[in-house]
Design a protein around this motif. Structure first.
Motif, PDB file in Angstrom:
ATOM      1  N   UNK B  31       0.685  -1.094   0.155  1.00 21.59           N
ATOM      2  CA  UNK B  31       0.033   0.120   0.032  1.00 21.59           C
ATOM      3  C   UNK B  31       0.816   1.305  -0.237  1.00 21.59           C
ATOM      4  N   UNK B  32       0.223   2.489  -0.140  1.00 18.50           N
ATOM      5  CA  UNK B  32       0.722   3.733  -0.155  1.00 18.50           C
ATOM      6  C   UNK B  32       1.170   4.005   1.244  1.00 18.50           C
ATOM      7  N   UNK B  33       2.074   4.944   1.657  1.00 14.06           N
ATOM      8  CA  UNK B  33       2.055   5.419   2.968  1.00 14.06           C
ATOM      9  C   UNK B  33       1.167   6.493   3.268  1.00 14.06           C
ATOM     10  N   UNK B  34       0.481   6.423   4.465  1.00 17.01           N
ATOM     11  CA  UNK B  34      -0.316   7.512   4.675  1.00 17.01           C
ATOM     12  C   UNK B  34      -0.017   8.921   4.919  1.00 17.01           C
ATOM     13  N   UNK B  35       1.148   9.028   5.332  1.00 16.76           N
ATOM     14  CA  UNK B  35       2.199  10.032   6.106  1.00 16.76           C
ATOM     15  C   UNK B  35       2.636  10.713   4.642  1.00 16.76           C
ATOM     16  N   UNK B  36       2.822  12.043   4.684  1.00 17.49           N
ATOM     17  CA  UNK B  36       3.660  12.674   3.670  1.00 17.49           C
ATOM     18  C   UNK B  36       4.671  11.976   3.245  1.00 17.49           C
ATOM     19  N   UNK B 107      10.895  22.552  -0.837  1.00 22.25           N
ATOM     20  CA  UNK B 107      10.278  21.356  -0.830  1.00 22.25           C
ATOM     21  C   UNK B 107      10.132  21.068   0.882  1.00 22.25           C
ATOM     22  N   UNK B 108      11.416  21.081   1.635  1.00 22.48           N
ATOM     23  CA  UNK B 108      11.180  20.737   2.801  1.00 22.48           C
ATOM     24  C   UNK B 108      10.193  21.234   3.700  1.00 22.48           C
ATOM     25  N   UNK B 109       9.919  22.590   3.515  1.00 24.63           N
ATOM     26  CA  UNK B 109       8.804  23.331   3.990  1.00 24.63           C
ATOM     27  C   UNK B 109       7.547  22.676   3.748  1.00 24.63           C
ATOM     28  N   UNK B 110       7.387  22.464   2.282  1.00 25.84           N
ATOM     29  CA  UNK B 110       6.132  21.865   2.028  1.00 25.84           C
ATOM     30  C   UNK B 110       5.834  20.534   2.793  1.00 25.84           C
ATOM     31  N   UNK B 111       6.927  19.614   2.918  1.00 20.62           N
ATOM     32  CA  UNK B 111       6.920  18.428   3.646  1.00 20.62           C
ATOM     33  C   UNK B 111       6.378  18.732   4.933  1.00 20.62           C
ATOM     34  N   UNK B 112       7.301  19.588   5.827  1.00 25.21           N
ATOM     35  CA  UNK B 112       6.851  20.109   7.122  1.00 25.21           C
ATOM     36  C   UNK B 112       5.459  20.444   7.148  1.00 25.21           C
ATOM     37  N   UNK B 113       4.920  21.072   6.132  1.00 26.04           N
ATOM     38  CA  UNK B 113       3.615  21.464   6.489  1.00 26.04           C
ATOM     39  C   UNK B 113       2.545  20.170   6.016  1.00 26.04           C
TER      40      UNK B 113
END
Lengths: 316, 214
Positions: B31-36, B107-113
């Motif tokens: 399955x796909x990860x549910x977290x970002x 990109x990291x700030x998008x992931x952190x959000x």
């Protein structure tokens, strides 16, 4: 209610009865064999039955919607089939405009000609005009790599998916004395006989199949399935004479021709799949594979059925 | 109002992509990860991220943001609207000398959000006959900054035939989008080994060429 719609209603009720029976069998099999775990064969059977419900209801709705509904349904089938076919063939960038033309010009024109009842052009549009114009469009890009193969494959795709498939709704354009406004039942006859033949070959094969009939092409087809399916579908075709302009004997004979063409059509399309290294044409219909997997036998029988009826029964 | 138009446009893009390509997703075993996470895919057409976006389940689709070149998407008003409002893209500046913002930081700030990223590590559309171009180092720098983020390889098949470079009319062909199981960067893995491992994970999802027999 006129006789055409009351016959159609009887037919639909009959088909619903068969499907309810099939669903009940599927339910019992599922309870017995896969109550506590998946069973590939039973699950596939139930997926197939479910898909049949959807297909029968779609065709039923198209019949109620009349000529426009039937034409739109088969135009969509041609589109989806052509998409499956072109996906599997050798095309190069130089074919881009020819392919766009096939989807967005040739296909709509073929169905428009049916709507306009222009039989003279309908019958030759793809075998003559498209046949000559498509390679011209491709050659203008100057790419000669595998040229003959490319243009031949595109023409074959158009013939099968658009030209042959459009002969099912073309049955509506025939003028048969004493059969006015009942032509939609000819489509029902063709589709029921050819699809029942496929289903019965599958059932007879599952029950009594021992001897493979074409192991290189289609390992699941057996002699027992073929003989049992063809005979029973022919008898069912004969018993449906009351929805056709034929006598019971004629209906049986036509059903035999339809089932034989359908069977060999299935073999030809299997060989094409083997050549391209795939098992199914696509995934459009749950349990069945692609649309062409369901349509292959119809496509091969429809033009022959159309021309026999046109030659011996129709005035137009 | 603008948001409504953007949502409508997004739905229209997805519907159009599905009508032309009848796109089908092939899901990974676990399955796909549910977290970002970061979906990284091969890139051969402008429609690539629309297709990935279209097959993602609605819950995951909402949090997925494509990473795209700012130079391309900020060219005109309409493309800015499509890039920024419809697809909510993370727009990065590709030309190093003209950069005003650090792409990795964006990109990291998008992931952190809480967003997932759809990333094309080849950096540009692959118009060659090679199946995959060598990855740019961006993916490595991203996971060096966020080593615990899941990396999901995504192979987009056939879309380059639907609309080859320079053509304007799409040809209806069946496309598939195959997702692989999530990967992570390993401790002490160097850049070349990591990128090599990611490229082979992606290539492993590619189907065999047609007509190659069985």
């Amino acid at each position: 209610m006129n006789t055409a719609s009351s016959d159609l209603l009887t037919l639909v009720l009959g088909i619903f009865g068969v499907l309810i029976f099939a669903s009940a069998i599927g339910y019992v099999l599922q309870r017995r064999f896969s109550a506590d775990g998946p069973n590939g064969a039973v699950d596939n059977l139930n997926a197939r039955i479910k898909a049949w419900w959807v297909m029968v209801i779609l065709i039923g709705v198209a019949f109620i919607a009349g000529r426009a509904g039937v034409l739109i349904l088969f135009a969509f089938c041609s589109f989806a089939a052509l998409r499956e076919f072109i996906t599997l063939i050798n095309t190069r960038r130089a074919d881009h405009w020819a392919l766009a033309l096939a989807f967005f010009v040739v296909l709509p024109i073929q169905y428009y000609l049916l709507w306009a009842e222009e039989y003279g052009i309908f019958a030759i549009f793809i075998p003559v005009y498209a046949f000559l114009l498509m390679p011209i469009i491709s050659v203008l890009r100057g790419d000669t790599e595998r040229f003959l193969l490319r243009i031949a494959e595109v023409q074959w795709a158009l013939m099968i998916c658009v030209f042959c498939a459009s002969h099912v709704p073309a049955l509506l354009t025939l003028t048969i004395p004493g059969y006015e406004s009942r032509n939609v039942l000819l489509i029902a006859f063709l589709v029921i006989v050819v699809q029942l033949s496929d289903v019965l070959q599958y059932v007879w094969g599952k029950l009594f199949g021992r001897t493979k009939i074409a192991p290189n092409l289609s390992p699941s087809k057996t002699v027992e399935g073929f003989v049992g399916g063809v005979i029973s579908a022919t008898l069912i075709g004969a018993s449906l004479w009351w929805i056709t302009p034929f006598t019971p004997f004629q209906a049986g004979l036509l059903a035999l021709i339809i089932t034989l063409m359908g069977f060999f059509g299935g073999l030809v399309m299997s060989a094409v799949k083997r050549d391209r290294g795939v098992k199914d044409w696509g995934n459009l219909i749950e349990g069945h594979g692609g649309l062409i997997d369901r349509l292959d036998s119809v496509v091969f029988s429809a033009p022959i059925f159309f021309h026999i009826v046109r030659y011996w029964w129709s005035l137009s | 109002m603008k948001i409504m138009i953007a949502e409508f446009a997004a739905a229209a893009f997805v519907l159009f992509a599905r009508a032309i390509t009848a796109v089908r997703a092939i899901w990974p075993e676990h399955g796909l990860p549910s977290r970002p996470c970061v979906y990284f895919a091969n890139h051969s057409s402008h429609g690539d991220f629309v297709l990935v976006w279209a097959v993602l389940p609605p819950r995951l689709r909402k949090q997925a943001r494509p990473v795209a070149g700012a130079e391309y998407w900020l060219k005109s008003k309409i493309s800015t609207f499509i890039g920024r409002d419809v697809f909510n893209a993370v727009l990065i500046e590709r030309e190093r000398e003209k950069r005003t913002q650090d792409p990795i930081a964006l990109m990291t700030s998008a992931i952190d959000d809480g967003s997932s990223l759809i990333l094309f590590p080849e950096g540009t559309r692959n118009l060659t006959d090679a199946r995959l171009l060598p990855f740019k180092s961006g993916l490595f720098h991203l996971v060096s900054a966020r080593p615990d983020v899941d990396l999901v390889p995504v192979w987009i098949n056939n879309l380059n035939r639907v609309m080859p470079k320079g053509e304007i009319v799409p040809i209806p062909l069946i496309c598939t989008v195959a997702f692989g199981d999530a990967l992570r960067i390993m401790a002490n893995e160097d850049k070349d080994a990591f990128l090599e491992r990611m490229q082979s994970a992606l290539l492993a999802l590619a189907p065999k060429p047609l007509g190659s027999g069985e």
